[in-house]
Design a protein around this motif. Sequence first.
Motif, mmCIF file in Angstrom:
data_model
loop_
_atom_site.group_PDB
_atom_site.id
_atom_site.type_symbol
_atom_site.label_atom_id
_atom_site.label_comp_id
_atom_site.label_asym_id
_atom_site.label_seq_id
_atom_site.Cartn_x
_atom_site.Cartn_y
_atom_site.Cartn_z
ATOM 1 N N ILE A 56 12.021 8.902 -14.736
ATOM 2 C CA ILE A 56 11.124 8.399 -13.306
ATOM 3 C C ILE A 56 11.164 7.136 -13.185
ATOM 4 O O ILE A 56 11.069 6.326 -13.972
ATOM 5 C CB ILE A 56 9.676 8.957 -13.418
ATOM 6 N N VAL A 57 11.420 6.568 -11.996
ATOM 7 C CA VAL A 57 11.401 5.103 -11.439
ATOM 8 C C VAL A 57 10.297 5.054 -10.515
ATOM 9 O O VAL A 57 10.257 5.513 -9.300
ATOM 10 C CB VAL A 57 12.733 4.971 -10.859
ATOM 11 N N VAL A 58 9.259 4.067 -10.765
ATOM 12 C CA VAL A 58 8.264 3.828 -9.755
ATOM 13 C C VAL A 58 8.408 2.175 -9.377
ATOM 14 O O VAL A 58 8.708 1.317 -10.358
ATOM 15 C CB VAL A 58 6.883 3.875 -10.631
ATOM 16 N N ASN A 59 8.430 2.059 -8.170
ATOM 17 C CA ASN A 59 8.754 0.668 -7.636
ATOM 18 C C ASN A 59 9.769 -0.155 -8.272
ATOM 19 O O ASN A 59 9.666 -1.261 -8.679
ATOM 20 C CB ASN A 59 7.464 -0.104 -7.727
ATOM 21 N N ASN A 60 11.028 0.739 -8.470
ATOM 22 C CA ASN A 60 12.268 0.229 -9.096
ATOM 23 C C ASN A 60 12.087 -0.323 -10.397
ATOM 24 O O ASN A 60 13.089 -1.052 -11.105
ATOM 25 C CB ASN A 60 12.614 -0.943 -8.335
ATOM 26 N N ARG A 61 11.035 0.187 -11.362
ATOM 27 C CA ARG A 61 10.784 0.208 -12.723
ATOM 28 C C ARG A 61 10.838 1.528 -13.339
ATOM 29 O O ARG A 61 10.164 2.439 -12.867
ATOM 30 C CB ARG A 61 9.595 -0.567 -12.904
ATOM 31 N N GLN A 62 11.718 1.744 -14.444
ATOM 32 C CA GLN A 62 11.665 2.985 -15.093
ATOM 33 C C GLN A 62 10.320 3.433 -15.935
ATOM 34 O O GLN A 62 9.943 2.358 -16.806
ATOM 35 C CB GLN A 62 12.888 3.108 -16.027
ATOM 36 N N TYR A 63 9.980 4.438 -15.644
ATOM 37 C CA TYR A 63 8.606 4.797 -16.291
ATOM 38 C C TYR A 63 9.058 5.275 -17.711
ATOM 39 O O TYR A 63 9.866 5.765 -17.902
ATOM 40 C CB TYR A 63 8.121 5.962 -15.578
ATOM 41 N N THR A 88 3.202 7.377 -0.227
ATOM 42 C CA THR A 88 4.362 7.383 -1.102
ATOM 43 C C THR A 88 5.598 7.511 -0.464
ATOM 44 O O THR A 88 5.633 8.502 0.488
ATOM 45 C CB THR A 88 4.398 8.263 -2.575
ATOM 46 N N GLN A 89 6.778 7.265 -0.914
ATOM 47 C CA GLN A 89 8.024 7.481 -0.507
ATOM 48 C C GLN A 89 8.996 8.055 -1.683
ATOM 49 O O GLN A 89 9.149 7.378 -2.464
ATOM 50 C CB GLN A 89 8.766 6.464 0.111
ATOM 51 N N PHE A 90 9.133 9.596 -1.867
ATOM 52 C CA PHE A 90 9.629 10.128 -2.817
ATOM 53 C C PHE A 90 10.891 10.299 -2.400
ATOM 54 O O PHE A 90 11.450 10.721 -1.512
ATOM 55 C CB PHE A 90 8.907 11.265 -3.327
ATOM 56 N N THR A 91 11.830 10.097 -3.518
ATOM 57 C CA THR A 91 13.373 10.592 -3.467
ATOM 58 C C THR A 91 13.792 11.184 -4.799
ATOM 59 O O THR A 91 13.561 10.551 -5.975
ATOM 60 C CB THR A 91 14.130 9.388 -3.412
ATOM 61 N N PRO A 92 14.268 12.461 -4.653
ATOM 62 C CA PRO A 92 14.923 13.224 -5.745
ATOM 63 C C PRO A 92 16.220 12.699 -6.151
ATOM 64 O O PRO A 92 17.228 12.510 -5.000
ATOM 65 C CB PRO A 92 14.927 14.568 -5.411
ATOM 66 N N HIS A 93 16.739 12.550 -7.365
ATOM 67 C CA HIS A 93 18.012 12.059 -7.537
ATOM 68 C C HIS A 93 18.616 13.101 -8.702
ATOM 69 O O HIS A 93 18.000 13.783 -9.400
ATOM 70 C CB HIS A 93 18.383 10.832 -8.165
ATOM 71 N N TYR A 94 20.069 13.298 -8.726
ATOM 72 C CA TYR A 94 20.626 14.202 -9.745
ATOM 73 C C TYR A 94 21.992 13.409 -10.367
ATOM 74 O O TYR A 94 22.644 12.860 -9.794
ATOM 75 C CB TYR A 94 21.300 15.428 -9.138
ATOM 76 N N ILE A 95 21.978 13.451 -11.755
ATOM 77 C CA ILE A 95 23.219 12.667 -12.344
ATOM 78 C C ILE A 95 24.348 13.824 -12.561
ATOM 79 O O ILE A 95 24.278 14.953 -12.720
ATOM 80 C CB ILE A 95 22.688 12.455 -13.954
ATOM 81 N N ASP A 133 0.895 -1.210 0.017
ATOM 82 C CA ASP A 133 -0.089 -0.027 0.095
ATOM 83 C C ASP A 133 0.892 1.268 -0.009
ATOM 84 O O ASP A 133 0.539 2.284 0.308
ATOM 85 C CB ASP A 133 -0.815 0.135 1.005
ATOM 86 N N ARG A 134 2.122 1.259 -0.355
ATOM 87 C CA ARG A 134 3.066 2.522 -0.476
ATOM 88 C C ARG A 134 3.727 2.190 -1.590
ATOM 89 O O ARG A 134 4.319 1.360 -1.754
ATOM 90 C CB ARG A 134 3.978 2.475 0.677
ATOM 91 N N VAL A 135 3.919 3.266 -2.371
ATOM 92 C CA VAL A 135 4.684 3.214 -3.559
ATOM 93 C C VAL A 135 6.114 4.165 -3.475
ATOM 94 O O VAL A 135 6.055 5.127 -2.927
ATOM 95 C CB VAL A 135 3.917 3.995 -4.682
ATOM 96 N N GLU A 136 6.994 3.667 -3.833
ATOM 97 C CA GLU A 136 8.335 4.180 -3.741
ATOM 98 C C GLU A 136 8.688 4.682 -5.219
ATOM 99 O O GLU A 136 8.916 4.005 -6.104
ATOM 100 C CB GLU A 136 9.508 3.240 -3.443
#
Length: 633
Positions: free
Chosen positions: A381-388, A234-241, A193-196
Amino acid sequence: MHKMELQRSLLRCFLGFLLLSLMPLSMARFVVEKNSLTVTSPEKIKGTHDSAIGNFGIPQYGGSMAGTVVYPKDNQKGCKGFDEFGISFQKKPGALPTLLLVDRGDCFFALKVWNAQKAGASAVLVADNIEEALITMDSPEEDGSSAKYIENITIPSALIEKSFGETLKKAISGGEMVNINLDWREAVPHPDDRVEYELWTNSNDECGVKCDMLMEFVKDFKGAAQILEKGGYTQFTPHYITWYCPHAFTISKQCKSQCINHGRYCAPDPEQDFSTGYEGRDVVLENLRQLCVFKVAKETKKPWVWWDYVTDFQIRCPMKEKKYNKECADGVIKSLGLDIKKIEKCMGDPADDSENPVLKEEQDAQVGKGSRGDVTILPTIVVNNRQYRGKLEKGAVLKAICSGFEETTDPAVCLSTDVETNECLDNNGGCWQDKAANLTACKDTFRGRVCECPLIDGVQFKGDGYTTCQASGPGRCKINNGGCWHEARDGHAFSACSDNGEVKCQCPPGFKGDGVKSCVDIDECKEKKACQCSECSCKDTWGSYDCTCTGDLLYMRDHDTCISKTASEGKSSSWAAIWVILIGLALAAGGAYVLYKYRLRSYMDSEIRAIMAQYMPLDSQAEVPNHANEERA
């Protein structure tokens, strides 16, 4: 070759070295995101196959689509508009959607899908032209022409293997009706019940269409993202390349301008020109600052404040206005109530010849893990460890995130588009506020709060909405004195606000200062601004001055001079005589008017009484003469 062209060539070469340097770090593992495709008829080719989701358009995450496959007789690669061939795939009432099958080759994948969408197709299947493992159909590098259609693609697309494509073509050419069901329900895992989810982004706002698209998405998605995060959904995390500079180039001018920590963390030059504008290291530093904003906000149990900082920074500190700097960023941080010292401590010293823990963690995260491939492009964007895969648009991304919830655990935001927030209640949304006058620039909207100077009682306030708002136009001085200085003393009141339509606060005559915080009394006597005649004697007062003359002389302020008292008395006598005449004329006119009104009223009374006596005679009333029957000469 011109100097500018030489610089750009050197830059391209340098960026090439940077990209190559990334390869051994990540092994460039790219994962193709797939969805299920099931042929339901005809019977002889029934079965389930994999297809690769296109990296553009809007996949129907969490849903499915049943339709009929059509393979056109003309324009089979879809590189031209189908209207040129008189072909239309517009859906008719009661008919299944059209799933258009086209061949790979001769033009961009995205252009094929765009042409199919314009012709009315509901989805596109692209048949590969070589036998190989499935690949992701990526969008082309945006330029002026391609950007116009890439951002407007709204239908899903998928690449299928060459052999499967040939099977479909053969069945269609044989007169068979081929029905297919496209299924995206398993494209995103939904374990609980939580999306990362993660957003790989960049603070650079001058990289063309990609940057514009990313900035617009962040603004649009902020409201929904904050609701999901605040509700614990949800648990959101921003990232930077970032990239590292090859060791052989760390002391070069290019590395020094594009990197921090002695070449360990680099970003390309925003303008792709080393000689002008901002440098790559400026982008790396702001990326690092935004990561630290997230970490500090998360420590205070408010990770959603990251969305406020990023959107406000885009608005208040753009590169094109030369505000992309630490000073402007600190102003945004302060307005959101974050601890600047903690953020600076998190960022560390960019000049150190050592690893930065925050950016090192980001470089490690770029490497794919499990079912997720390496992150090499922005935005991702990555949803539940899958790239959108799909369009970077609020509704499409929200659908992908919502498809990651376990069934029946979907939050209300996924079941309704009616998302409401009230961010102005917390720290006034980081906007301008005048607590004394109970005024605020914070406005709550569907997409989150905006900082916009208010309109109060017909008076429009002007400013950036974050740090300043000042009343403008007629009537502005009635509201909090227009935000200007004002003071009263010894029965006299002065204000720096002028109701002449200007926003600027100006000290009144006799004062000097900024007009907002202070206005200081000018000593006209000391500064020799008054009483300059030889017979004058000056004494300064608050906001003004007193000037006296020697002997029997009188001071005339307008002319800053002294005149004799007899001349003044002569003038006074003349004026007195004029006033006596004027008053006499006024009294005579008034008397004549009173007499005229009295005679007119007496005449009218007698006329009315005579008329009434003819119809309602009174016993006690003597006969009233009727002037109306009198003969007139």
